[in-house]
Design a protein around this motif. Structure first.
Motif, PDB file in Angstrom:
ATOM      1  N   LEU D   3      47.656  24.515  44.925  1.00  0.00           N
ATOM      2  CA  LEU D   3      46.716  25.300  44.149  1.00  0.00           C
ATOM      3  C   LEU D   3      45.646  24.360  43.561  1.00  0.00           C
ATOM      4  CD1 LEU D   3      46.785  28.315  43.409  1.00  0.00           C
ATOM      5  CD2 LEU D   3      48.086  27.714  41.377  1.00  0.00           C
ATOM      6  N   LYS D   4      44.363  24.752  43.682  1.00  0.00           N
ATOM      7  CA  LYS D   4      43.288  23.915  43.140  1.00  0.00           C
ATOM      8  C   LYS D   4      42.737  24.415  41.817  1.00  0.00           C
ATOM      9  CE  LYS D   4      41.672  21.746  47.360  1.00  0.00           C
ATOM     10  NZ  LYS D   4      40.676  21.820  48.430  1.00  0.00           N
ATOM     11  N   MET D   5      43.019  25.684  41.482  1.00  0.00           N
ATOM     12  CA  MET D   5      42.537  26.228  40.202  1.00  0.00           C
ATOM     13  C   MET D   5      43.650  27.062  39.571  1.00  0.00           C
ATOM     14  SD  MET D   5      38.732  27.577  41.380  1.00  0.00           S
ATOM     15  CE  MET D   5      37.856  27.607  39.813  1.00  0.00           C
ATOM     16  N   ASP D   6      43.856  26.894  38.277  1.00  0.00           N
ATOM     17  CA  ASP D   6      44.864  27.710  37.599  1.00  0.00           C
ATOM     18  C   ASP D   6      44.214  28.961  36.987  1.00  0.00           C
ATOM     19  OD1 ASP D   6      43.579  26.926  35.265  1.00  0.00           O
ATOM     20  OD2 ASP D   6      45.091  25.430  34.733  1.00  0.00           O
ATOM     21  N   VAL D   7      45.010  29.760  36.284  1.00  0.00           N
ATOM     22  CA  VAL D   7      44.524  31.032  35.742  1.00  0.00           C
ATOM     23  C   VAL D   7      43.267  30.839  34.888  1.00  0.00           C
ATOM     24  CG1 VAL D   7      45.049  32.904  34.110  1.00  0.00           C
ATOM     25  CG2 VAL D   7      46.767  32.217  35.791  1.00  0.00           C
ATOM     26  N   GLU D   8      43.304  29.826  34.038  1.00  0.00           N
ATOM     27  CA  GLU D   8      42.186  29.613  33.127  1.00  0.00           C
ATOM     28  C   GLU D   8      40.916  29.194  33.885  1.00  0.00           C
ATOM     29  OE1 GLU D   8      41.654  27.064  29.002  1.00  0.00           O
ATOM     30  OE2 GLU D   8      43.660  27.324  29.889  1.00  0.00           O
ATOM     31  N   GLU D   9      41.093  28.292  34.849  1.00  0.00           N
ATOM     32  CA  GLU D   9      39.944  27.821  35.612  1.00  0.00           C
ATOM     33  C   GLU D   9      39.311  28.944  36.452  1.00  0.00           C
ATOM     34  OE1 GLU D   9      41.205  23.144  36.358  1.00  0.00           O
ATOM     35  OE2 GLU D   9      42.271  24.742  37.423  1.00  0.00           O
ATOM     36  N   VAL D  10      40.159  29.752  37.120  1.00  0.00           N
ATOM     37  CA  VAL D  10      39.624  30.857  37.919  1.00  0.00           C
ATOM     38  C   VAL D  10      38.905  31.862  37.013  1.00  0.00           C
ATOM     39  CG1 VAL D  10      40.219  32.846  39.370  1.00  0.00           C
ATOM     40  CG2 VAL D  10      41.281  30.629  39.817  1.00  0.00           C
ATOM     41  N   SER D  11      39.542  32.177  35.878  1.00  0.00           N
ATOM     42  CA  SER D  11      38.938  33.160  34.960  1.00  0.00           C
ATOM     43  C   SER D  11      37.581  32.683  34.453  1.00  0.00           C
ATOM     44  CB  SER D  11      39.875  33.415  33.773  1.00  0.00           C
ATOM     45  OG  SER D  11      41.137  33.854  34.237  1.00  0.00           O
ATOM     46  N   GLY D  12      37.494  31.389  34.123  1.00  0.00           N
ATOM     47  CA  GLY D  12      36.231  30.828  33.656  1.00  0.00           C
ATOM     48  C   GLY D  12      35.158  30.864  34.740  1.00  0.00           C
ATOM     49  N   VAL D  27      43.038  37.837  35.524  1.00  0.00           N
ATOM     50  CA  VAL D  27      43.876  37.056  36.438  1.00  0.00           C
ATOM     51  C   VAL D  27      45.206  36.809  35.729  1.00  0.00           C
ATOM     52  CG1 VAL D  27      44.053  34.938  37.783  1.00  0.00           C
ATOM     53  CG2 VAL D  27      41.809  35.986  37.403  1.00  0.00           C
ATOM     54  N   GLU D  28      46.291  37.356  36.279  1.00  0.00           N
ATOM     55  CA  GLU D  28      47.583  37.255  35.594  1.00  0.00           C
ATOM     56  C   GLU D  28      48.412  36.070  36.064  1.00  0.00           C
ATOM     57  OE1 GLU D  28      48.377  41.759  34.047  1.00  0.00           O
ATOM     58  OE2 GLU D  28      49.636  41.020  35.688  1.00  0.00           O
ATOM     59  N   GLU D  29      48.287  35.733  37.357  1.00  0.00           N
ATOM     60  CA  GLU D  29      49.087  34.621  37.870  1.00  0.00           C
ATOM     61  C   GLU D  29      48.400  33.999  39.074  1.00  0.00           C
ATOM     62  OE1 GLU D  29      53.256  35.609  38.768  1.00  0.00           O
ATOM     63  OE2 GLU D  29      53.224  33.984  40.253  1.00  0.00           O
ATOM     64  N   MET D  30      48.395  32.661  39.116  1.00  0.00           N
ATOM     65  CA  MET D  30      47.921  31.944  40.304  1.00  0.00           C
ATOM     66  C   MET D  30      49.120  31.168  40.846  1.00  0.00           C
ATOM     67  SD  MET D  30      44.707  32.780  40.506  1.00  0.00           S
ATOM     68  CE  MET D  30      44.293  31.702  41.898  1.00  0.00           C
ATOM     69  N   ARG D  31      49.330  31.258  42.153  1.00  0.00           N
ATOM     70  CA  ARG D  31      50.417  30.496  42.778  1.00  0.00           C
ATOM     71  C   ARG D  31      49.936  30.010  44.138  1.00  0.00           C
ATOM     72  NH1 ARG D  31      51.874  36.073  42.458  1.00  0.00           N
ATOM     73  NH2 ARG D  31      51.732  36.951  44.536  1.00  0.00           N
ATOM     74  N   MET D  33      48.997  29.951  47.664  1.00  0.00           N
ATOM     75  CA  MET D  33      48.811  31.020  48.653  1.00  0.00           C
ATOM     76  C   MET D  33      49.041  32.419  48.071  1.00  0.00           C
ATOM     77  SD  MET D  33      47.835  29.355  51.370  1.00  0.00           S
ATOM     78  CE  MET D  33      48.197  29.864  53.075  1.00  0.00           C
ATOM     79  N   GLY D  34      48.798  32.592  46.760  1.00  0.00           N
ATOM     80  CA  GLY D  34      48.973  33.927  46.211  1.00  0.00           C
ATOM     81  C   GLY D  34      48.434  34.056  44.803  1.00  0.00           C
ATOM     82  N   ALA D  35      48.325  35.284  44.342  1.00  0.00           N
ATOM     83  CA  ALA D  35      47.822  35.558  42.989  1.00  0.00           C
ATOM     84  C   ALA D  35      48.192  36.978  42.594  1.00  0.00           C
ATOM     85  CB  ALA D  35      46.298  35.400  42.949  1.00  0.00           C
ATOM     86  N   ARG D  36      48.188  37.234  41.291  1.00  0.00           N
ATOM     87  CA  ARG D  36      48.310  38.613  40.790  1.00  0.00           C
ATOM     88  C   ARG D  36      47.147  38.874  39.862  1.00  0.00           C
ATOM     89  NH1 ARG D  36      53.042  38.522  38.464  1.00  0.00           N
ATOM     90  NH2 ARG D  36      52.268  38.425  36.341  1.00  0.00           N
ATOM     91  N   VAL D  37      46.416  39.957  40.111  1.00  0.00           N
ATOM     92  CA  VAL D  37      45.202  40.268  39.365  1.00  0.00           C
ATOM     93  C   VAL D  37      45.267  41.722  38.884  1.00  0.00           C
ATOM     94  CG1 VAL D  37      42.680  40.426  39.485  1.00  0.00           C
ATOM     95  CG2 VAL D  37      43.876  38.641  40.770  1.00  0.00           C
ATOM     96  N   ARG D  38      44.929  41.941  37.638  1.00  0.00           N
ATOM     97  CA  ARG D  38      44.911  43.280  37.061  1.00  0.00           C
ATOM     98  C   ARG D  38      43.469  43.781  36.957  1.00  0.00           C
ATOM     99  NH1 ARG D  38      48.071  46.416  33.206  1.00  0.00           N
ATOM    100  NH2 ARG D  38      49.725  44.910  33.629  1.00  0.00           N
TER     101      ARG D  38
END
Lengths: 141, 141, 141, 141
Positions: D3-12, D27-31, D33-38
């Motif tokens: 993973l190159k970006m975490d929840v905070e970085e993607v959200s920003g 953005v609820e979770e970054m993993r 090859m995957g993510a959970r987004v509301r």
């Protein structure tokens, strides 16, 4: 929802209603809303360069989804594929294909699900597909 | 955009690079951004009840789109299907399939288009499909 | 098959059952098994760089296919999209979208067809889509 | 792959490059090859009868997949959806949508994956989608 046919029952049904594919498919696992099916690959499935042809991958995906649906609805020869969207992602090795089926919806008239297709000996999937099956209405008896 | 290969050139190229399908396909027409290809149907393409199998229809669609792309980019064996979304709409008769190809986009790396698939002797199409092909980068010489 | 609603009838029906989209869509032509629908594009449909957003293109395609199906089955608010496969092929200009609908199958329970989506002022289509609609059973009265 | 970006970085990053969607997505979770987004659902996303509109579901799926790809490739505003095949399976409740993203292939030029879309408060998914994203070549510096 509960499984209506196990590996042995599905295999027996396939041998009876689709004798022409008999021998090419091995049902490895039946589970509620899912299945794993192996397609044995022969010379006639290969392309120059030793990779499995696209139509062979489509056949694997289509037959495996049929198997998964059979397990949930019981012996019905007449379900038909209405849509398949398949993405070819990696070149398979010149060997067996293994299809992992997940059914997301089993309605009264439609079944919808996904198949991840693996090449025996590779970790990453070679194709992914989503399918819709039309389930025929029960005949009044 | 102009056609780079005519019916004779495409047919000759197919016979050379895909000898295994030789005989099953007849290129009937090549036109800018389109083609018409016939697939000869034999016993092994049929399902019980005398209809053409889904995998055979997929094969027809996939090969026909390849032919259409070949006509526009010239002799390139290495284009590969990356996606196919196919809708099976009607039961084909137990005879030849005719694929009408329309290319909507021919980019540097991707070709996108539609195929309408007809059963010889029926007016309405038996299947529709959209395909994406990946075009390999030209080798530096 | 014959058209059951003309431009005026479809437009009136849309204004009544989907007031929230009123104003954004103009039905330009109704024909047997087809339609042409314009979607008016505003600031809220644009992406940075001045192109129309993907969700706006999806909306155009989905609404236009609904219009095409309405024309053939008559005023039915309850048809629902069950599948859409859309290919985004070119960047639209920051202006109206024009959707050309072709219905390939109008069955008892499913309608299947294609939409070519144009950006006003460009010759080549910006997107192509295929859709399946589920048609609800007629209520016994 | 990492993973190159975490929840905070993607959200920003989203807030900066897509200010117009800011507030609608969490953005609820970054993993890997995957993510959970509301996706927060408001009045303008609803259809008569209190269900979430198809275009809103498409928006959720498309944005969530973009988030999942961002996590793996790092801050790149310019990836674009080239294909989306979406199956609408159940009526959502009139509330938030939750998208679970799985990336199956992350190539040099294409990313391919699946999204399962849930309606907050329902167990079974309301839609499934597969997407292909085109990743632009890195600019020489």
């Amino acid at each position: 929802m509960e499984l209506k046919m196990d590996v042995e029952e599905v295999s027996g049904f396939l041998a009876k209603v689709f004798p022409q594919i008999d021998g090419a498919f091995q049902v490895e696992e039946m589970r509620p809303m899912g299945a794993r099916v192996r397609m044995l690959i022969g010379e006639h499935n290969l392309r120059p360069g030793g990779t499995v042809s696209g139509p062979s991958m489509f056949t694997a995906v289509d037959c495996a989804f049929y198997v998964g649906v059979l397990g949930m609805i019981g012996p019905e020869a007449l379900t038909v594929t209405t849509n398949c969207s398949i993405d070819f992602m990696r070149k398979p090795l010149p060997g067996d294909l293994i299809a992992e089926v997940t059914i997301h919806k089993l309605g009264r008239v439609l079944a919808v699900g996904d198949v991840l297709l693996y090449s025996d000996g590779m970790d990453a999937p070679v194709a992914r597909a989503s399918l819709t099956y039309s389930i025929p209405p029960k005949q009044a008896s």
